[in-house]
Design a protein around this motif. Structure first.
Motif, PDB file in Angstrom:
ATOM      1  N   MET A   3      -1.656   2.490  -2.537  1.00 13.50           N
ATOM      2  CA  MET A   3      -0.533   1.548  -2.448  1.00 13.50           C
ATOM      3  C   MET A   3       0.223   1.606  -3.772  1.00 13.50           C
ATOM      4  SD  MET A   3      -0.384  -2.581  -1.839  1.00 13.50           S
ATOM      5  CE  MET A   3      -0.263  -2.582  -0.059  1.00 13.50           C
ATOM      6  N   LYS A   4       1.543   1.841  -3.651  1.00 15.89           N
ATOM      7  CA  LYS A   4       2.374   1.973  -4.845  1.00 15.89           C
ATOM      8  C   LYS A   4       3.604   1.078  -4.719  1.00 15.89           C
ATOM      9  CE  LYS A   4       0.849   6.701  -5.751  1.00 15.89           C
ATOM     10  NZ  LYS A   4       1.259   8.094  -6.006  1.00 15.89           N
ATOM     11  N   LYS A   5       4.339   0.963  -5.823  1.00 16.55           N
ATOM     12  CA  LYS A   5       5.563   0.174  -5.815  1.00 16.55           C
ATOM     13  C   LYS A   5       6.577   0.810  -4.879  1.00 16.55           C
ATOM     14  CE  LYS A   5       7.271  -1.260  -9.628  1.00 16.55           C
ATOM     15  NZ  LYS A   5       7.850  -1.227 -11.002  1.00 16.55           N
ATOM     16  N   GLY A   6       7.335  -0.063  -4.188  1.00 15.04           N
ATOM     17  CA  GLY A   6       8.323   0.422  -3.241  1.00 15.04           C
ATOM     18  C   GLY A   6       9.569   0.958  -3.901  1.00 15.04           C
ATOM     19  N   GLY A  58      12.722  -0.064  -3.066  1.00 14.56           N
ATOM     20  CA  GLY A  58      13.832  -0.995  -2.910  1.00 14.56           C
ATOM     21  C   GLY A  58      13.856  -1.617  -1.539  1.00 14.56           C
ATOM     22  N   ASN A  59      13.632  -0.815  -0.496  1.00 16.23           N
ATOM     23  CA  ASN A  59      13.596  -1.366   0.853  1.00 16.23           C
ATOM     24  C   ASN A  59      12.338  -2.203   1.087  1.00 16.23           C
ATOM     25  OD1 ASN A  59      16.015  -0.094   1.533  1.00 16.23           O
ATOM     26  ND2 ASN A  59      14.958   1.811   2.089  1.00 16.23           N
ATOM     27  N   SER A  60      11.300  -1.849   0.368  1.00 13.75           N
ATOM     28  CA  SER A  60      10.048  -2.581   0.467  1.00 13.75           C
ATOM     29  C   SER A  60       9.429  -2.675  -0.912  1.00 13.75           C
ATOM     30  CB  SER A  60       9.087  -1.862   1.432  1.00 13.75           C
ATOM     31  OG  SER A  60       7.835  -2.505   1.443  1.00 13.75           O
ATOM     32  N   SER A  61       8.717  -3.751  -1.161  1.00 12.22           N
ATOM     33  CA  SER A  61       8.069  -3.916  -2.462  1.00 12.22           C
ATOM     34  C   SER A  61       6.907  -2.953  -2.640  1.00 12.22           C
ATOM     35  CB  SER A  61       7.573  -5.352  -2.619  1.00 12.22           C
ATOM     36  OG  SER A  61       8.640  -6.268  -2.521  1.00 12.22           O
ATOM     37  N   PHE A  62       6.324  -2.505  -1.509  1.00 14.58           N
ATOM     38  CA  PHE A  62       5.134  -1.663  -1.561  1.00 14.58           C
ATOM     39  C   PHE A  62       5.238  -0.533  -0.535  1.00 14.58           C
ATOM     40  CE2 PHE A  62       4.072  -6.113  -2.334  1.00 14.58           C
ATOM     41  CZ  PHE A  62       3.596  -6.050  -3.640  1.00 14.58           C
ATOM     42  N   VAL A  63       4.632   0.608  -0.859  1.00 15.13           N
ATOM     43  CA  VAL A  63       4.548   1.724   0.081  1.00 15.13           C
ATOM     44  C   VAL A  63       3.126   2.279   0.047  1.00 15.13           C
ATOM     45  CG1 VAL A  63       6.983   2.370  -0.095  1.00 15.13           C
ATOM     46  CG2 VAL A  63       5.311   3.380  -1.670  1.00 15.13           C
ATOM     47  N   ILE A  64       2.740   2.870   1.158  1.00 11.00           N
ATOM     48  CA  ILE A  64       1.435   3.534   1.262  1.00 11.00           C
ATOM     49  C   ILE A  64       1.657   5.044   1.224  1.00 11.00           C
ATOM     50  CG2 ILE A  64      -0.573   3.955   2.726  1.00 11.00           C
ATOM     51  CD1 ILE A  64      -0.592   1.182   1.582  1.00 11.00           C
ATOM     52  N   THR A  65       0.957   5.730   0.345  1.00 14.33           N
ATOM     53  CA  THR A  65       1.012   7.185   0.286  1.00 14.33           C
ATOM     54  C   THR A  65      -0.354   7.766   0.649  1.00 14.33           C
ATOM     55  OG1 THR A  65       0.436   7.216  -2.075  1.00 14.33           O
ATOM     56  CG2 THR A  65       2.778   7.101  -1.506  1.00 14.33           C
ATOM     57  N   GLY A  66      -0.366   9.070   0.917  1.00  9.48           N
ATOM     58  CA  GLY A  66      -1.611   9.753   1.268  1.00  9.48           C
ATOM     59  C   GLY A  66      -1.849   9.864   2.759  1.00  9.48           C
ATOM     60  N   GLU A  67      -0.894   9.453   3.559  1.00 11.19           N
ATOM     61  CA  GLU A  67      -1.095   9.461   5.007  1.00 11.19           C
ATOM     62  C   GLU A  67      -1.237  10.865   5.576  1.00 11.19           C
ATOM     63  OE1 GLU A  67       1.032   5.644   6.899  1.00 11.19           O
ATOM     64  OE2 GLU A  67       2.369   6.793   5.599  1.00 11.19           O
ATOM     65  N   HIS A  68      -0.809  11.871   4.830  1.00 11.04           N
ATOM     66  CA  HIS A  68      -0.957  13.256   5.294  1.00 11.04           C
ATOM     67  C   HIS A  68      -2.426  13.671   5.413  1.00 11.04           C
ATOM     68  CE1 HIS A  68      -1.044  13.386   0.877  1.00 11.04           C
ATOM     69  NE2 HIS A  68      -1.839  14.435   1.009  1.00 11.04           N
ATOM     70  N   ASP A  69      -3.325  12.957   4.737  1.00  6.95           N
ATOM     71  CA  ASP A  69      -4.760  13.289   4.799  1.00  6.95           C
ATOM     72  C   ASP A  69      -5.446  12.715   6.035  1.00  6.95           C
ATOM     73  OD1 ASP A  69      -5.186  14.861   2.494  1.00  6.95           O
ATOM     74  OD2 ASP A  69      -5.164  13.075   1.213  1.00  6.95           O
ATOM     75  N   ILE A  70      -4.797  11.807   6.742  1.00  9.04           N
ATOM     76  CA  ILE A  70      -5.433  11.128   7.878  1.00  9.04           C
ATOM     77  C   ILE A  70      -5.700  12.130   9.003  1.00  9.04           C
ATOM     78  CG2 ILE A  70      -5.135   9.358   9.650  1.00  9.04           C
ATOM     79  CD1 ILE A  70      -3.419   7.817   7.579  1.00  9.04           C
ATOM     80  N   ASP A  71      -6.926  12.111   9.502  1.00 10.08           N
ATOM     81  CA  ASP A  71      -7.362  13.056  10.539  1.00 10.08           C
ATOM     82  C   ASP A  71      -7.877  12.254  11.735  1.00 10.08           C
ATOM     83  OD1 ASP A  71      -8.653  14.923  12.154  1.00 10.08           O
ATOM     84  OD2 ASP A  71      -9.484  16.060  10.470  1.00 10.08           O
ATOM     85  N   GLN A  72      -7.048  12.127  12.754  1.00 11.79           N
ATOM     86  CA  GLN A  72      -7.413  11.325  13.924  1.00 11.79           C
ATOM     87  C   GLN A  72      -8.557  11.952  14.713  1.00 11.79           C
ATOM     88  OE1 GLN A  72      -6.466   8.333  14.839  1.00 11.79           O
ATOM     89  NE2 GLN A  72      -4.843   7.992  13.322  1.00 11.79           N
ATOM     90  N   ASN A  73      -8.617  13.275  14.778  1.00 12.22           N
ATOM     91  CA  ASN A  73      -9.712  13.932  15.513  1.00 12.22           C
ATOM     92  C   ASN A  73     -11.051  13.651  14.847  1.00 12.22           C
ATOM     93  OD1 ASN A  73      -8.051  15.057  17.494  1.00 12.22           O
ATOM     94  ND2 ASN A  73      -7.619  16.868  16.246  1.00 12.22           N
ATOM     95  N   ASP A 132       4.830  -9.375   1.882  1.00 13.47           N
ATOM     96  CA  ASP A 132       5.142  -7.948   1.906  1.00 13.47           C
ATOM     97  C   ASP A 132       3.878  -7.118   1.669  1.00 13.47           C
ATOM     98  OD1 ASP A 132       6.752  -5.793   2.211  1.00 13.47           O
ATOM     99  OD2 ASP A 132       7.897  -6.047   0.362  1.00 13.47           O
ATOM    100  N   PHE A 133       3.069  -7.578   0.741  1.00 13.45           N
ATOM    101  CA  PHE A 133       1.792  -6.910   0.435  1.00 13.45           C
ATOM    102  C   PHE A 133       0.904  -6.868   1.680  1.00 13.45           C
ATOM    103  CE2 PHE A 133      -2.552  -6.792  -1.146  1.00 13.45           C
ATOM    104  CZ  PHE A 133      -2.514  -5.940  -2.250  1.00 13.45           C
ATOM    105  N   ILE A 134       0.752  -8.005   2.329  1.00 10.19           N
ATOM    106  CA  ILE A 134      -0.115  -8.110   3.502  1.00 10.19           C
ATOM    107  C   ILE A 134       0.437  -7.300   4.670  1.00 10.19           C
ATOM    108  CG2 ILE A 134      -1.020  -9.700   5.244  1.00 10.19           C
ATOM    109  CD1 ILE A 134      -1.091 -11.839   3.005  1.00 10.19           C
ATOM    110  N   ASN A 135       1.748  -7.419   4.916  1.00 15.54           N
ATOM    111  CA  ASN A 135       2.345  -6.712   6.047  1.00 15.54           C
ATOM    112  C   ASN A 135       2.251  -5.196   5.881  1.00 15.54           C
ATOM    113  OD1 ASN A 135       3.025  -9.029   7.494  1.00 15.54           O
ATOM    114  ND2 ASN A 135       5.034  -9.217   6.493  1.00 15.54           N
TER     115      ASN A 135
END
Length: 423
Positions: free
Chosen positions: A139-142, A144-159, A204-207
């Motif tokens: 979780m990093k600083k946003g 402008g559109n959002s106070s926070f953003v999540i990075t690293g989603e490219h590593d997610i493996d649903q299988n 914003d943090f929680i959402n």
């Protein structure tokens, strides 16, 4: 050979002279009866002594020897503790492969992308873990559109997530997927701003966290924020309020919240644990990394680990629903120290080092830390190595049982296969 000599002695005793047999009875029938009775007793005595001898030899030559000493094999000579590690490191008890030694207390397994072995272990041993936490997200600083953003989603493996969630073939248990989210890139002033504008920033943090869980069908998260801060009393109070709000929101959505907390520090203690126990599902306590990279020493001294956990429980009620929220941290990695400094070492590196340099290394038990230490040299470079062993892990698993707490493992891709016989 000993049993053969025993049988020969017995036959000689039974071939006593007629005059000696005559002293036991008055007639030939009585003599025959008594002679048979004597044989029976002798064989029972021989059997008893043979059983005692077997138990003694098993005890002497087996795993219950004194740590720090060699064991002796009559055909091959001395066998060191290092040889024992090399012989047993990949032996797995398949009957225990899908069962947990810790249940009904929780076992949280961390999986890191840089140790791919952990992905396979999470699938293969899924019955041992109540929660699996892939270390994917930040979780990093946003922008402008959002106070926070999540990075690293490219590593997610649903299988992979689907495979981990397959019911255990033994218990039908299904592990929960709770990725770790670590707060990164925040200066202290950013945290101050977060807490000063708590009403807006908190939502914003929680959402941001809730949306990430919903988007990827997570069962919750492991949140690492507390250990990222040098927490002053004012910040600590605000952080408690924030975590309560996160916990409430997660409960509404049926999600698990696990909070990473530091060991034995003034920033998180029994008062914070008591204040959050009703809002957080589990507390992952980092009871490892005791020694610094510049100073050779144990990874997780036993008394320090025990003190870290018991300190958190000082104000807690005697209720397993509360105590079992604490997860005692186990490291499955070690630390290697040379004159140039220290660095982490993982399982395959450890086994490779022992295989190549075992003639110049000695393993012994550090009774104070209750960990094994290896000393010696490799390529004429002096070294000190602390790495978990079956004994050190077993003692800490037993400590968790005695304290009625769960465990968390950093990380399951770093250790030896044999470790999972104890989990």
């Amino acid at each position: 050979m000993g049993s053969a000599r025993g049988r020969k002695s017995a036959s000689v005793s039974n071939a006593a002279s007629p005059s000696r047999r005559g002293t036991y009875g008055r007639g030939s029938g009585s003599n025959k009866f008594l002679n048979n009775l004597t044989r029976g007793k002798i064989w029972k005595i021989i059997g008893l002594f043979s059983s005692v001898a077997v138990v003694f030899l098993a005890f002497y030559f087996g795993v219950f020897r004194q740590e720090g000493q060699s064991i002796k094999n009559q055909s091959t000579g001395p066998v060191s503790l290092i040889d024992e590690v090399l012989r047993t490191h990949n032996i797995v008890n398949h009957e225990h492969k899908h069962a947990s030694s810790v249940y009904p207390r929780a076992t949280l397994a961390y999986v890191t992308p840089w140790n791919n072995k952990g992905y396979d272990i999470a699938k293969e041993y899924n019955g041992k873990f109540t929660h699996v936490s892939p270390v994917w997200l930040q979780m990093k600083k946003g922008d402008g559109n959002s106070s926070f953003v999540i990075t690293g989603e490219h590593d997610i493996d649903q299988n992979w997530m689907k495979a981990v969630r397959k019911p255990s073939p033994v218990t039908n248990h299904v592990a929960k997927i709770v990725p770790r989210v670590i707060v990164e890139g925040f200066a202290f002033a950013d945290f101050v701003a977060l807490f000063e504008n708590i009403d807006y920033q908190r939502d914003d943090f929680i959402n941001t966290l809730l949306q990430t869980c919903g988007k990827h069908k997570f069962d919750g998260i492991v949140l690492e924020v507390w250990s990222r801060l040098q927490v002053s009393p004012e910040i600590r109070s605000a952080l408690v309020k924030l975590m309560r709000a996160v916990g409430d929101a997660f409960k509404v959505h049926g999600l698990s919240l696990i909070l990473v907390v530091p060991p034995s520090t003034s920033s998180f203690g029994p008062s914070e644990f008591s204040a959050l126990a009703d809002y957080v599902d589990y507390f992952s306590v980092n009871t490892y990394d005791y020694s610094s990279p510049t100073t050779a020493g144990p990874n997780a001294p036993y008394d320090w680990v025990e003190g870290s956990i018991t300190t958190l429980l000082n104000n807690a009620p005697d209720d397993h629903r509360i105590t079992r929220k604490i997860l005692l941290g186990l490291n499955f990695y070690g630390n290697l120290y040379t004159p140039s400094g220290g660095r982490p070492i993982i399982g395959h590196e450890y086994i490779g080092l022992l295989s190549k340099a075992k003639g110049n290394l000695v393993m012994k038990w550090n009774a104070k830390a209750r960990e094994h230490v290896i000393e010696g040299n490799r390529a004429n470079i002096n070294l000190i190595l602390y790495f978990p062993t079956l004994r050190s892990i077993q003692e800490r698993v037993q400590l968790a049982q005695n304290l009625d707490v769960g465990i968390c493992i950093w990380d399951i891709g770093q250790g030896l296969d044999s470790f999972f016989n104890l989990i």
